[in-house]
Each structure stands twice: as C-alpha cells, then as structure tokens.
Write an enzyme that holds these catalytic residues in place. Sequence first.
Site, PDB file in Angstrom:
ATOM      1  CD  GLU A  41      -2.196   1.475   2.868  1.00 16.58           C
ATOM      2  OE1 GLU A  41      -2.477   2.627   3.258  1.00 16.58           O
ATOM      3  OE2 GLU A  41      -2.319   0.459   3.587  1.00 16.58           O
ATOM      4  NE  ARG A  45      -0.091   8.373   5.460  1.00 11.03           N
ATOM      5  CZ  ARG A  45       0.096   7.626   6.528  1.00 11.03           C
ATOM      6  NH1 ARG A  45       1.216   7.728   7.219  1.00 11.03           N
ATOM      7  NH2 ARG A  45      -0.830   6.771   6.924  1.00 11.03           N
ATOM      8  CE  LYS A 128      -6.818   2.332   7.560  1.00 13.23           C
ATOM      9  NZ  LYS A 128      -5.820   3.295   7.050  1.00 13.23           N
TER      10      LYS A 128
END
Length: 209
Positions: A41, A45, A128
């Site tokens: 993943e 950011r 999640k």
Amino acid sequence: MIALPPTLAGHRIVPVLVIDDAGFAVDAAAALAAGGIGCVEITLRTPAALVAITAVADAGTTLVGVGTVTTPDDVARAADAGARFVITPGVDRDVIEACLERGLDVLPGAATATDVMTVMRTGLRAVKLFPADLLGGVDMVAALAGPFPGVAFVPSGGVSPLNLGAYLGHPNVPAVSGSWMASRQLLASRDVASIERLSREATSAAGAA
C-alpha cells in the site's frame, strides 16, 4: 477465516509505504517480495506517491494499492496510476462508491460500530481498524466481532512484531497492516537488506499465528 476483498485474498500482511523517492519504489517492493510479502500500500502522503504506484504497477511483480485516500478524486488519480486496491483512513460513502465504480476493491477505515454499520450498508464486509492500537488492540477486535461476526478487520496503526501474532490469531483478522518492515527511514536510506529481513521475519510470524 473471514475473507478479505478478492484482490487482497491470501495476503496476511499489507505493508504501508510512505515513499519520498519514487525511484526506489520498485526495489522496495522487490525487497518486500523477497521476504515473502506480495502486496504493498503506497500512501498518498507525498508528491512521489502516484509515480511510485505506476512504477510498481508497471513492474508487474507486486500487487500495488493506494492508501490515505480521502476523496473521489484521489480514487481516480490512483486508479489511473495503476492501483489495484484502495485503503482509506475513515468511512466516506462517496469514496467507496468511486472505488466500486472503477472496479477497485476498497478497505474503508473504521473506528466505531457505527462506522462498521455504515460500511456494511454499502455491501462491503471488510474494514481497516484504525488506529487499532489506540482503539484497544485485539480487545477492540473482539468487541466489534461480537455484533459483526461476518466482518473482517484489518488492524492498522500500532501494529508491530510484538502484537502481530495476537492480531492474526483472531478469526476475524485475516491480515494486518503496518510500516515497520519498510519504514520511511529504511526507504530513505534504500536499505533493501533490512526491508527483506524484516519482511521475512514478519512473514514467519504471520505463518505461525
């Protein structure tokens, strides 16, 4: 065991990468794979994230997804870059719908029972759990699994070699998510040896759970 979305099925560890240097993305993914981890993943950011996703997708050896997705536009950009799955920090129905429209599996971030119920109303059965450690860790998983026995929880946030086994030992936890095996520092220093070693240790611990 409760199932993950089809794209992530069989993956017990989802490493979270914060990539500052897209030129190292393929090597980082290769080091993770050498340690037994076949997916990654890459979070939105940093400015390098989308280029890194494309590089790993084009290499074709590692399943690549995108994290820190907060808007439908993020979904579109990540899908165009080659991401195969989406992970979000929270629940946003517009984001979930955008993922489904693009044919992308999505793992929404959930922190409460209300979040889980909202996700279930979209037809999804996996979330999640974030931030897992601050929410209570395995005890929180057990608490939520009571009213939601058919939901898969993927803990993220505070997951480490110290608690990985405990999380994966719960029947509602098919996988965990974390960054310790490929931290931002290890990525910045291009430390492929440590990434491979930590990945192999994590894979071994997951196999024993």
